[in-house]
Motif scaffolding. Structure first.
Motif, PDB file in Angstrom:
ATOM      1  N   GLU A  81       0.717  -1.381  -0.286  1.00 13.43           N
ATOM      2  CA  GLU A  81      -0.164  -0.396  -0.125  1.00 13.43           C
ATOM      3  C   GLU A  81       0.825   1.368  -0.198  1.00 13.43           C
ATOM      4  N   VAL A  82       2.043   1.137   0.498  1.00 16.25           N
ATOM      5  CA  VAL A  82       2.776   2.307   0.299  1.00 16.25           C
ATOM      6  C   VAL A  82       3.783   2.141  -0.951  1.00 16.25           C
ATOM      7  N   TYR A 110      11.976  12.469  -4.930  1.00 16.77           N
ATOM      8  CA  TYR A 110      12.632  12.541  -4.389  1.00 16.77           C
ATOM      9  C   TYR A 110      11.977  13.501  -2.469  1.00 16.77           C
ATOM     10  N   PHE A 111      11.457  14.705  -3.462  1.00 21.84           N
ATOM     11  CA  PHE A 111      10.414  15.703  -2.272  1.00 21.84           C
ATOM     12  C   PHE A 111       9.545  14.926  -2.037  1.00 21.84           C
ATOM     13  N   ILE A 112       8.913  14.222  -2.902  1.00 23.95           N
ATOM     14  CA  ILE A 112       7.890  13.497  -2.436  1.00 23.95           C
ATOM     15  C   ILE A 112       7.720  12.644  -2.241  1.00 23.95           C
ATOM     16  N   LEU A 113       8.552  11.466  -2.069  1.00 22.50           N
ATOM     17  CA  LEU A 113       8.603  10.469  -1.163  1.00 22.50           C
ATOM     18  C   LEU A 113       9.459  11.308  -0.164  1.00 22.50           C
ATOM     19  N   ASP A 114      10.331  11.926   0.081  1.00 24.23           N
ATOM     20  CA  ASP A 114      10.737  12.667   1.816  1.00 24.23           C
ATOM     21  C   ASP A 114       9.179  12.704   1.845  1.00 24.23           C
ATOM     22  N   GLU A 115       8.251  13.520   1.375  1.00 20.98           N
ATOM     23  CA  GLU A 115       7.011  14.411   2.328  1.00 20.98           C
ATOM     24  C   GLU A 115       5.826  12.718   3.096  1.00 20.98           C
ATOM     25  N   LEU A 117       6.930   9.637   3.168  1.00 18.79           N
ATOM     26  CA  LEU A 117       7.478   8.531   4.363  1.00 18.79           C
ATOM     27  C   LEU A 117       9.365   9.670   4.677  1.00 18.79           C
ATOM     28  N   MET A 118       9.512   9.217   6.725  1.00 16.35           N
ATOM     29  CA  MET A 118      10.898  10.078   7.000  1.00 16.35           C
ATOM     30  C   MET A 118      11.347   8.554   7.336  1.00 16.35           C
ATOM     31  N   GLY A 119      12.477   8.738   7.776  1.00 19.76           N
ATOM     32  CA  GLY A 119      13.429   7.407   8.491  1.00 19.76           C
ATOM     33  C   GLY A 119      12.280   5.965   7.965  1.00 19.76           C
ATOM     34  N   ASP A 124       3.112  11.048   7.184  1.00 18.36           N
ATOM     35  CA  ASP A 124       1.650  11.361   6.745  1.00 18.36           C
ATOM     36  C   ASP A 124       0.073  10.352   6.294  1.00 18.36           C
ATOM     37  N   THR A 125      -0.742   9.264   6.951  1.00 13.44           N
ATOM     38  CA  THR A 125      -1.566   9.017   6.208  1.00 13.44           C
ATOM     39  C   THR A 125      -2.347   9.586   5.389  1.00 13.44           C
TER      40      THR A 125
END
Lengths: 157, 1062
Positions: A81-82, A110-115, A117-119, A124-125
């Motif tokens: 799902e992620v 990358y920016f989208i991915l970083d927003e 997922l983090m670590g 944010d779901t």
């Protein structure tokens, strides 16, 4: 989640994000090995495989493979799902995303991915708030850029 | 200045941007490397310019090249430069580059500390966000230590966007700097109830990740998570919480009981497969941990199995795979429930997807029983025939052997059947697992004495038809079984029907094409056979037969004497000379059989594989010590007794070996092998050692004749294993019939005494008796072998450091408050620094001597009265406080925790508030015990709390250690003190009732049903009036930290001077 990879059917890496510190050499080795394994799998096969001490969850969207490495106790379905959510986000952002979008705007991806997922954890779901954050950050970037473009014009003139 | 800018932008016009670079790379497919190297040169030029835009562009391109696998570590400093740009556009690129390229050993990371700190406190939330995101990728222990405090502050930022990022990154900080966990934990816990769902889910994420690694420290959070679980509708969050509970339940079985119901409800109601799967997994985990304690969970198991069956039947391969995976977890504890789905699992063996087939195989491994073993193996054999890929077929083969040999051949009732299965497996073409079959043959023949006659007969046939196997030989594949066959026929030659024929078969010229180690075994065992034949023939009157046999040996052995393999050569020439000598004696009519067979007398017993390792080291013997002076690097390398002690090496390896890297070792090994091969004086180790025969030295040198056989191989004269399945069926039926007869007789006899007895049900496991009386010889172990097995926990696990007791933090009594050294490092010039010190002193005082907890009941009662008084007073203050609350809206989060803390401090019997930082530890027990609660909930809580509370004087460390044992302790304690408790409760009840009458109006919210329920479920009622907070003195305050002390309590409680930091 340990890392996320995006690669094409031809075995070209399009995006990589490592959530645990890994030496550059190991990274390359792992990427190569994984690409080989995943690309060799037939389309009707299930999306999970056990690899070293990790579980690999991958999914193919058009010509792109999205591939995540998770730990033993992690939930495979939620990882799928992620991946799907990330694709949706890309899709919303670029407007029916294709591989070229990610190649030419790889920093945006990358920016989208970083927003999102983090670590290695979901940040944010809600899709909306992720997109909102990116939009606003982009807006900020444009504000940054606009005065310079004026200057540029001056320079040209 | 203006000119410079203009110049810069003109320069920029000629620069490649990222798009140009990507396009360029795509257009230079033939000479990509060359193109990129020119690009890198350009980038280096660009980085030398002052213009930050140019630099950022260059860094962006470098990030792309880094992904393609080019080393860009040389530009690390430029990345830092771009990171520190004031413009968001560049900063963003800088941080992205850093997060992709930096790692712990990047030395410029030290330089970033201040920049990151500046960005973290930037008024622009996206600056902060970008810094946090970047930091999450390259945080080092140093950065974590230096920035922990800043990030902690951000956890209470006004913007949820920042809060959630700060919460998430704390996990990374904890991993790098475990000392930060204790000080940060209370705030992290607070975030579980953050009004913003994103922040909340971030906090759940972090705590779940922490708790999964060290569950025992988080047991006290169970009520809170339980509440979240029952109230949340966010599947992402639910999955995390449920996973957390899965980790907690093994420590606290009572928690499991509580969980079953909501989890089964979720299983029934949810439509999300991921959630369903998580629930099923957790229910399985719960049931495994409960398996001894709760008898009535068969319904839940049934439900799980049912749902999993639906998953497995689904057309989605992913669900199928996961269903099988989860099924195998149930299998361990509830094999019967899974076994009923055998049909489905066997069906999965036909699936197109290999990974699903392998999962199904795993399941089958656990599903076999004495009853169905033959049937399952028969099915697998059919699959072996059908399988196309060698890898899958080999997997099947190993699984068949695994299944049959598991737990010491537990499920095999008929070894004749097993031997014939093994023989059938030898017909597999091109398998890699010849040695596996061989070792099984050897193992069974050696350890199951009753089967030897049969095994020897089978092996003799194998040897007779060896040409069929060797003809099909691919490298060192299946011909390994000939090794076993020859050895078995030689060692147990007394059982051979026609030993002369077998001897003849073993000495055929074709044998010389086999790998060396097998030939060696052939030669050796031919000698054994020869001895047996002599013994048989000497009894006869006709001595010519014996002489003929000797002559055959003398005729055939020279072939082996010429062998290129030293082992074969040596053995053959020894034996040849021996036989020649025997022949001489025979011609003189001397009886030699007795002496010849004495050569091979004695039984060879199996030795356990670990036996060598388990020999205890005699006292005073240091295996690591040098016997002689250590030689120089170059020599002695090739003299290592490699074959014998290879397994030992990692354990006792000399330090000098560990220094040499693997490549070097491999190179040396190669060189050594070469040398050994060329050295005619080098004697290779005896092939009877297991290891050597597995390594099969020198197989490559033997010319292999490959014969293409299109017809499937059938070794003539071999019994089919299927026969046995039928025979076994008949035998069992017979037995059953006999048993029934007996039972009938018994019943007839008994009928007079009792009524009808129930019919004997289906055949149970124990009813099946093995076909032969089988004595499985156990492997030998050295005397006084050490039973220990090595602990295989990874000492480098980063999560180990996070095994920190957190409960004490939550206790208001603060048995171990944060010591000075545990404070997060704060920059000294910060305003908060000064007012903090007195507070710390106060806390330190707190930590010092505490009153022993155990008090006489009288004292307790006294105390209670005091508390009663307190409460009265607090009620009055409540009204005042309500106003305050409105005023202090923003402070509420911190305040709430604080208030609750105080309240439970001064009045222990006040209702448990799951939201409070305090009550949980003590009330966990109460929350878990589902005992019917009397009307005086508070009192029960007090008792439970008092009991659950470990003695305060116990040092924190031991308290943490005793945590997992707590349930047991308290249970026994409970049972012991139950009488006592009842009395107490009665007393208290009486007291309570009196009080109630007196001040009924004060107590309405305690005694009503709603209050009671809230305790049980661990939920907070919003309407509940908040406890007082007016008696706080403000000690110090700045924008980040507020310190208050509670001095306005009873004199007796002064020892618990309360300090709160919020």
């Amino acid at each position: 989640m340990r890392f996320m990879l995006l690669f094409s059917r031809q075995g070209k890496l399009r995006l990589q994000k490592w959530y645990t510190a890994t030496a550059e050499r190991d990274k390359k080795k792992m990427v190569r090995e994984l690409m080989q394994i995943v690309l060799a799998r037939k389309p009707k096969m299930c999306s999970f495989l056990e690899w070293r001490d990790l579980k690999i969850v991958y999914k193919r969207y058009a010509s792109l493979y999205f591939c995540c490495a998770i730990e033993e106790q992690d939930n495979e379905l939620i990882t799928l799902e992620v991946i799907h959510r990330f694709v949706e986000l890309l899709d919303k952002y670029f407007g029916s995303v294709c591989e070229l979008d990610i190649i030419f705007n790889f920093e945006k991806a990358y920016f989208i991915l970083d927003e999102f997922l983090m670590g290695g954890e979901i940040q944010d779901t809600s899709k909306k708030s992720v997109l909102k954050a990116i939009e606003q950050a982009d807006l900020l970037q444009e504000e940054d850029e606009s005065p310079r473009s004026v200057l540029e014009e001056m320079g040209l003139a | 200045m203006a000119l410079k800018i203009v110049k810069g932008s003109i320069d920029r016009m000629f620069d490649k941007n990222l798009q140009d670079l990507v396009r360029g790379i795509r257009n230079h497919k033939e000479d990509e490397a060359k193109y990129i190297s020119t690009c890198i040169d350009e980038i280096k030029q660009e980085l030398k310019q002052d213009n930050i835009a140019v630099k950022a562009n260059a860094v962006c391109k470098l990030t792309y090249l880094q992904m393609l696998g080019y080393d860009v570590s040389w530009a690390a400093f430029n990345i830092v430069e771009v990171m520190s740009s004031s413009k968001f556009t560049y900063k963003r690129i800088g941080y992205l580059a850093a997060s992709q390229c930096f790692h712990e050993n990047t030395d410029v990371i030290m330089l970033t500390t201040n920049q990151i700190r500046k960005d973290l406190s930037s008024p622009n939330q996206y600056d902060t966000g970008v810094a946090l995101t970047g930091l999450s990728c390259f945080v080092t222990p140093d950065l974590a230590r230096d920035l922990a405090n800043d990030i902690m502050t951000l956890m209470s930022h006004t913007k949820p966007y920042i809060r959630k990022k700060a919460v998430l990154i704390m996990y990374k900080v904890f991993l790098k700097y475990p000392e930060s966990l204790r000080p940060a934990f209370p705030r992290l816990k607070e975030k579980l109830e953050d009004p913003d769902p994103g922040v909340q889910s971030a906090a759940v994420n972090v705590i779940c990740e922490l708790a999964r690694r060290n569950p025992k420290n988080y047991l006290s959070l169970a009520p809170l998570f339980f509440k979240l679980m029952t109230s949340s509708t966010n599947n992402w969050v639910l999955i995390k919480i449920i996973k957390l509970f899965g980790a907690l339940t093994p420590l606290e079985p009572r928690l499991g009981k509580k969980l079953i119901e909501p989890l089964t409800n979720l299983i029934h109601s949810t439509s999300a497969m991921s959630l369903l799967y998580e629930c099923v997994n957790t229910v399985i985990a719960v049931l495994i941990s409960l398996s001894s304690g709760m008898p009535n969970h068969s319904a839940s198991i049934q439900l799980c199995v049912q749902k999993l069956r639906i998953l497995i039947e689904d057309s989605d391969q992913n669900l199928k795979y996961l269903g099988l995976l989860a099924m195998s977890k149930i299998l361990k504890t509830h094999p019967k429930s899974v076994q009923s789905h055998k049909d489905l699992i066997l069906q999965c063996l036909d699936d197109k997807d290999e990974s699903i087939r392998l999962r199904a195989l795993d399941l089958l491994y656990g599903m076999v029983s004495k009853k169905n073993l033959m049937e399952i193996v028969k099915k697998l054999m059919i699959h072996v025939d059908k399988a196309e890929g060698t890898t899958y077929r080999d997997e099947l083969l190993t699984k068949i052997i695994d299944i049959c040999s598991q737990s010491n051949y537990q499920y095999i009732t008929n070894f004749e059947w097993y031997i014939s299965i093994l023989v059938e497996l030898t017909r597999l073409e091109g398998t890699r697992h010849g040695h596996l079959i061989a070792s099984q043959m050897l193992d069974v023949a050696i350890r199951v004495k009753a089967i030897r006659v049969f095994a020897v007969a089978q092996m003799a046939t194998l040897l007779d038809n060896a040409h069929l196997l060797t003809g099909n030989m691919q490298r060192n594949g299946i011909c390994e079984v000939l090794y076993a066959a020859a050895w078995i026929c030689g060692e147990f030659s007394e059982h051979l029907e026609n030993p002369v024929q077998t001897l003849e078969a073993m000495l055929r010229p074709k044998v010389a094409t086999l790998p060396g180690h097998i030939q060696a075994v052939y030669v050796q065992n031919a000698a054994k056979l020869f001895a047996t034949i002599l013994k048989n023939q000497e009894g006869n009157t006709d001595s010519t037969a014996a002489q003929e046999t000797s002559q055959m040996m003398i005729d055939r052995l020279p072939l082996f004497v010429q062998s290129a393999n030293l082992e074969v050569q040596e053995r053959a020439s020894c034996i040849l000379q021996l036989v020649k000598y025997i022949q001489k004696l025979q011609q003189k009519d001397v009886e030699v059989a007795e002496e010849v067979s004495a050569l091979f007398a004695g039984e060879l017993n199996p030795v356990a594989p670990k036996a060598q390792k388990k020999v205890p080291v005699p006292e005073g013997l240091d295996l690591d010590a040098w016997i002689n002076e250590p030689p120089s690097e170059s020599e002695s390398e090739d003299e290592q007794p490699k074959a014998i002690f290879t397994k030992e090496e990692p354990k006792h390896s000399r330090p000098r070996h560990t220094e040499v890297d693997e490549k070097e070792l491999a190179r040396r090994r190669e060189a050594r092998k070469q040398e050994q091969a060329n050295n005619p004086f080098y004697i290779k180790a005896s092939p009877s050692s297991q290891k050597v025969y597995q390594e099969a030295p020198g197989v490559e040198h033997i010319p292999v004749v490959q014969i293409d056989l299109s017809v499937p191989l059938k070794v003539p004269g071999l019994p089919m294993s299927d026969q046995y399945v039928k025979l076994e069926e008949e035998r069992r039926q017979k037995e059953r019939a006999e048993k029934k007869k007996k039972e009938k007789k018994k019943r007839k006899e008994k009928r007079s005494g009792r009524g009808k007895k129930h019919d004997s049900g289906p055949e149970s496991e124990e009813d099946i008796t093995p076909a032969h009386v089988v004595d499985i010889v156990t492997e030998e172990m050295p005397e006084n072998a050490l039973p220990s097995d090595d602990d295989d926990k990874d000492p480098n696990d980063p999560h180990k450091a996070l095994d920190i007791d957190l409960d004490n933090l939550l206790e208001t009594t603060a048995r171990r408050p944060l010591a000075d050294s545990e404070k997060l490092p704060v920059r000294s010039h910060r305003a908060a620094g000064a007012p903090k010190s007195p507070a710390e002193d106060g806390e330190a005082e707190n930590a010092t001597p505490q009153e022993p907890k155990k008090k006489s009941s009288k004292e307790k009662r006294d105390k209670k009265k005091d508390k009663e008084r307190d409460r009265k007073r607090s009620k009055e203050e409540k009204k005042k406080k309500k106003h305050k609350r409105e005023e202090k809206e923003e402070d509420l989060l911190g305040g709430q925790a604080e208030e609750a803390a105080v309240q439970s401090e001064e009045t222990k019997e006040v209702e448990a508030q799951p939201s409070s930082t305090s009550a949980e530890v003590s009330d966990l027990d109460f929350w878990l015990s589902n005992a019917p609660v009397p009307s005086n909930t508070q009192e029960a809580a007090t008792v439970a709390a008092a009991e659950a509370d470990p003695a305060p004087e116990a040092p924190a460390g031991t308290a943490a250690d005793s945590e997992p044992e707590e349930p047991k302790d308290t249970e026994t304690e409970e049972s012991k003190s139950s009488k006592h408790k009842k009395k107490k409760q009665k007393k208290e009840k009486e007291e309570k009732e009196k009080k109630k009458k007196k001040k009924h109006h004060h107590h309405h919210h305690h005694s009503d049903g709603g209050g009671e329920e809230s305790v049980q479920n661990g939920t907070v009622e919003e309407e509940e009036p908040l406890p007082p907070m007016s008696n706080y003195c403000l000690l110090a305050e700045n924008s980040y930290i507020k310190m208050v002390s509670d001095g306005d309590c009873d004199a007796r409680l002064w020892k618990f001077v309360l300090l709160s930091i919020c």
